[in-house]
Motif scaffolding. Structure first.
Motif, PDB file in Angstrom:
ATOM      1  N   GLY A  39      34.617  45.370  22.484  1.00 53.17           N
ATOM      2  CA  GLY A  39      34.596  46.720  22.907  1.00 53.17           C
ATOM      3  C   GLY A  39      33.127  47.044  23.877  1.00 53.17           C
ATOM      4  O   GLY A  39      34.057  47.604  24.975  1.00 53.17           O
ATOM      5  N   GLU A  68      34.384  53.466  29.333  1.00 51.50           N
ATOM      6  CA  GLU A  68      35.163  54.141  28.524  1.00 51.50           C
ATOM      7  C   GLU A  68      35.955  55.045  29.377  1.00 51.50           C
ATOM      8  O   GLU A  68      35.266  56.311  30.504  1.00 51.50           O
ATOM      9  CB  GLU A  68      34.839  55.029  27.645  1.00 51.50           C
ATOM     10  CG  GLU A  68      34.452  53.819  26.167  1.00 51.50           C
ATOM     11  CD  GLU A  68      34.775  53.519  25.331  1.00 51.50           C
ATOM     12  OE1 GLU A  68      36.072  54.078  25.797  1.00 51.50           O
ATOM     13  OE2 GLU A  68      33.835  52.702  24.286  1.00 51.50           O
ATOM     14  N   PRO A  69      37.085  55.263  29.288  1.00 48.84           N
ATOM     15  CA  PRO A  69      38.323  54.908  28.618  1.00 48.84           C
ATOM     16  C   PRO A  69      38.606  53.605  29.722  1.00 48.84           C
ATOM     17  O   PRO A  69      38.874  53.798  30.750  1.00 48.84           O
ATOM     18  CB  PRO A  69      39.530  55.413  28.573  1.00 48.84           C
ATOM     19  CG  PRO A  69      39.006  56.557  29.576  1.00 48.84           C
ATOM     20  CD  PRO A  69      38.134  56.959  30.095  1.00 48.84           C
ATOM     21  N   ARG A  89      41.512  47.158  26.961  1.00 48.94           N
ATOM     22  CA  ARG A  89      40.663  47.464  26.312  1.00 48.94           C
ATOM     23  C   ARG A  89      41.610  46.427  24.774  1.00 48.94           C
ATOM     24  O   ARG A  89      41.732  45.637  24.216  1.00 48.94           O
ATOM     25  CB  ARG A  89      40.297  48.305  25.510  1.00 48.94           C
ATOM     26  CG  ARG A  89      39.390  48.632  23.983  1.00 48.94           C
ATOM     27  CD  ARG A  89      39.263  49.289  23.220  1.00 48.94           C
ATOM     28  NE  ARG A  89      37.940  50.518  24.663  1.00 48.94           N
ATOM     29  CZ  ARG A  89      36.739  50.188  24.248  1.00 48.94           C
ATOM     30  NH1 ARG A  89      36.444  49.776  23.207  1.00 48.94           N
ATOM     31  NH2 ARG A  89      35.892  50.772  25.068  1.00 48.94           N
ATOM     32  N   ASP A  90      42.571  46.659  24.818  1.00 45.24           N
ATOM     33  CA  ASP A  90      43.652  46.811  24.205  1.00 45.24           C
ATOM     34  C   ASP A  90      43.817  45.167  24.706  1.00 45.24           C
ATOM     35  O   ASP A  90      44.452  43.874  23.654  1.00 45.24           O
ATOM     36  CB  ASP A  90      45.040  47.331  24.296  1.00 45.24           C
ATOM     37  CG  ASP A  90      45.252  48.215  23.154  1.00 45.24           C
ATOM     38  OD1 ASP A  90      44.133  49.197  22.294  1.00 45.24           O
ATOM     39  OD2 ASP A  90      45.879  49.426  23.000  1.00 45.24           O
ATOM     40  N   LYS A 100      36.894  61.518  14.242  1.00 44.50           N
ATOM     41  CA  LYS A 100      37.289  60.151  14.757  1.00 44.50           C
ATOM     42  C   LYS A 100      37.394  59.026  13.384  1.00 44.50           C
ATOM     43  O   LYS A 100      37.620  58.075  12.553  1.00 44.50           O
ATOM     44  CB  LYS A 100      36.749  58.934  15.967  1.00 44.50           C
ATOM     45  CG  LYS A 100      37.502  60.079  17.244  1.00 44.50           C
ATOM     46  CD  LYS A 100      36.525  59.916  18.283  1.00 44.50           C
ATOM     47  CE  LYS A 100      36.658  60.494  19.473  1.00 44.50           C
ATOM     48  NZ  LYS A 100      36.898  59.500  20.993  1.00 44.50           N
ATOM     49  N   THR A 130      49.292  54.471  19.376  1.00 45.24           N
ATOM     50  CA  THR A 130      48.425  53.304  18.269  1.00 45.24           C
ATOM     51  C   THR A 130      48.954  52.918  17.209  1.00 45.24           C
ATOM     52  O   THR A 130      49.221  51.534  16.606  1.00 45.24           O
ATOM     53  CB  THR A 130      46.956  53.077  18.397  1.00 45.24           C
ATOM     54  OG1 THR A 130      46.399  53.737  19.511  1.00 45.24           O
ATOM     55  CG2 THR A 130      46.250  52.646  17.242  1.00 45.24           C
ATOM     56  N   SER A 132      40.707  46.929  18.127  1.00 44.78           N
ATOM     57  CA  SER A 132      40.443  48.052  19.479  1.00 44.78           C
ATOM     58  C   SER A 132      40.679  49.074  18.339  1.00 44.78           C
ATOM     59  O   SER A 132      39.756  49.696  19.479  1.00 44.78           O
ATOM     60  CB  SER A 132      41.812  47.988  20.061  1.00 44.78           C
ATOM     61  OG  SER A 132      42.321  48.700  20.818  1.00 44.78           O
ATOM     62  N   GLN A 177      37.529  51.672  19.584  1.00 36.44           N
ATOM     63  CA  GLN A 177      37.697  52.902  20.509  1.00 36.44           C
ATOM     64  C   GLN A 177      37.757  54.612  19.484  1.00 36.44           C
ATOM     65  O   GLN A 177      37.022  55.484  19.623  1.00 36.44           O
ATOM     66  CB  GLN A 177      39.057  53.448  20.132  1.00 36.44           C
ATOM     67  CG  GLN A 177      40.196  54.647  20.631  1.00 36.44           C
ATOM     68  CD  GLN A 177      41.826  55.063  20.839  1.00 36.44           C
ATOM     69  OE1 GLN A 177      42.030  53.393  20.107  1.00 36.44           O
ATOM     70  NE2 GLN A 177      41.682  55.820  20.835  1.00 36.44           N
TER      71      GLN A 177
END
Length: 499
Positions: A151, A156-157, A161-162, A293, A373, A427, A431
């Motif tokens: 990661g 970011e962002p 990443r995925d 989050k 997601t 992921s 995140q």
């Protein structure tokens, strides 16, 4: 270490001059392939052991096993799977507070190798327990820190990443394919201990490749992001001694045995998960935005545990299923039962890169046209529903042993299910991770696997006690209800920061 220092270190992983430049649209960081390699060989070792572990425990001494009961074997296999992932929060805490993540990965790999050597060379229950204990400790040090470093390879962002996690997960699947092929063959031809030795060799190769590429991992992996104070170190040591003392008392008094070990493992997993959530939600190092989050991660944690309960029955329920319910004969050749899981993995290896490529393509679309997601995770459970639905109807279609081709079809669907869901779960954990708890958040995601592995042991025991159709029908209903739940909360989670 300040948040700005951590951010700068993360940027340095992709931009050596530490300047903020736009990320390339296609290329992945070189460090991804270093981490890909160590994870591939660690999984080679792990799955190579896992597919023959239950057989080793319940096969008779004449067949090279320990001669325990099938119920004990499933309980031990489930407890071991849970304990392996339960050790990950400890390894993550050490990387966040005491020892750099890069060092933790190297040490973890060496301890894992020692565990497999113990299994290969030491006979009886003693060799089993020593080997499994070392592998548990080593995996706890290695796994959450490799996952967290992936990661941190991305600014970011990052739309990559995925896709990066999908590539990384393909390495997991390659190891999960060749490990069982090697150990399953050696177990049949030469004996269990040769299979364990092959797992040790695989981990040795992984350590060599990681050492050679150690300078390509994120720069921040060389530093401790949130060092613990001296009083905190003594508290941690005291806590560790207390835990070992409690285990010693439980074992010596007979309160903990092979029959109920999995109960203790599952209970500990749940307690640790709750403690982690409370610690992150109350920490002064977690901002208000990060706290939201963490709250969003709670339902994803619960559904993740359900997902891994289903998948990890490959090594409990389906181990017994392959050994007792499947016609493994192909002409004059009788396929080892341990090979059944490899068809699930082959499907994942083939489909995983296609999903990664499709995910990268989706990243270039306008935000409103990209599936959320949570919707992706819900789709994984739809596929899981199909998987267990197939196994529920097989006994209604076929009499006697189930044909190998039908079982392979079910394994293929399960493999597609795994690569659809698992990389997205990794992921999203990265995140939603607070900066001060990066490795520990990945360890918390690892606890979903721990809970799933432990619960898979209980599911294996349930499979042996009720009708086959009833068992697989129950798993089908649970999967469908979980998919519906995830889809129903997708909008709420988007507001809390789940893209």
């Amino acid at each position: 270490m300040s948040e700005s220092q951590i951010t700068d270190a993360a940027g340095a992983a992709e931009n050596p001059d530490n300047t903020k430049t736009a990320e390339p649209k296609v290329k992945q960081p070189i460090g991804l392939y270093t981490l890909f390699s160590i994870e591939l060989w660690e999984r080679f070792s792990f799955y190579g052991l896992q597919v023959i572990l239950a057989y080793y425990i319940y096969y008779s001494a004449g067949d090279g096993g320990l001669g325990l009961t099938e119920a004990e074997a499933l309980a031990i296999a489930g407890a071991y799977g849970g304990a392996v992932y339960l050790g990950q929060p400890v390894g993550a805490w050490l990387a966040d507070r005491l020892v750099p993540a890069r060092t933790m990965v190297m040490a973890g790999g060496a301890i894992i190798m020692g565990g497999h050597i113990s299994l290969a060379l030491l006979p009886g229950i003693a060799g089993l327990l020593i080997g499994l204990a070392l592998i548990t400790v080593g995996t706890g040090a290695l796994a959450p820190n490799t996952h967290a470093m992936v990661g941190r390879l991305y600014a970011e962002p990052s739309p990559r990443r995925d896709s990066g996690y999908a590539i990384f997960y393909t390495g997991i699947l390659i190891g999960a394919l060749f490990g069982p092929l090697a150990t399953g063959y050696l177990q049949v031809e030469l004996g269990f201990h040769y299979g364990f030795g092959a797992a040790a060799v695989g981990m040795a190769i992984g350590l060599i490749t990681y050492f050679l590429g150690r300078n390509t991992v994120p720069a921040e992996a060389r530093i401790v992001p949130n060092p613990v104070s001296s009083p905190g170190k003594w508290k941690a040591i005291g806590f560790g001694i207390a835990v070992l003392a409690v285990i010693a008392v439980l074992v010596s008094t007979g309160l903990m045995s092979t029959g109920n070990l999995n109960n203790y493992v599952l209970g500990t997993i749940l307690i640790v998960a709750i403690v982690y959530f409370v610690a992150m939600l109350r920490s002064k190092n977690v901002t208000a935005e990060e706290r939201l989050k963490v709250k969003a991660f709670i339902p994803l944690f619960i559904t993740g545990a359900i997902f891994w309960t289903m998948i990890l029955q490959l090594f409990t329920t389906f181990a017994v299923y392959a050994d007792t319910r499947v016609n493994l004969n192909i002409g004059s050749y009788s396929m080892p039962a341990a090979y059944i899981s490899t068809f699930e993995v082959i499907a994942g290896i083939i489909v995983g890169p296609l999903i990664a490529a499709y995910g990268q393509k989706l990243a270039n679309r306008p935000k409103g046209r990209v599936p959320s997601t949570t919707s992706k995770l819900a789709f994984g459970f739809i596929l899981m529903t199909l998987t267990f639905g197939l196994f529920a109807i097989f006994p209604l279609i076929f009499s006697g042993l189930i044909p190998l081709v039908a079982v392979i079809a079910g394994m293929i669907v399960m493999g597609i299910t795994e690569v659809t869901y698992a990389p997205i779960g990794m992921s999203v954990a990265s995140q939603l991770s607070p900066v001060a708890f990066n490795s520990q958040m990945m360890a918390l995601w690892g606890l979903t696997t721990a809970a799933g592995a432990s619960l898979s042991g209980f599911m294996g025991q349930l499979y042996s006690s009720i009708s086959e159709v009833s068992f697989f029908a129950l798993m089908t209903v649970i999967s469908l209800l979980t998919a519906a739940f995830l889809y129903s909360i997708r909008g709420r989670l988007c507001k809390l920061g789940v893209a």
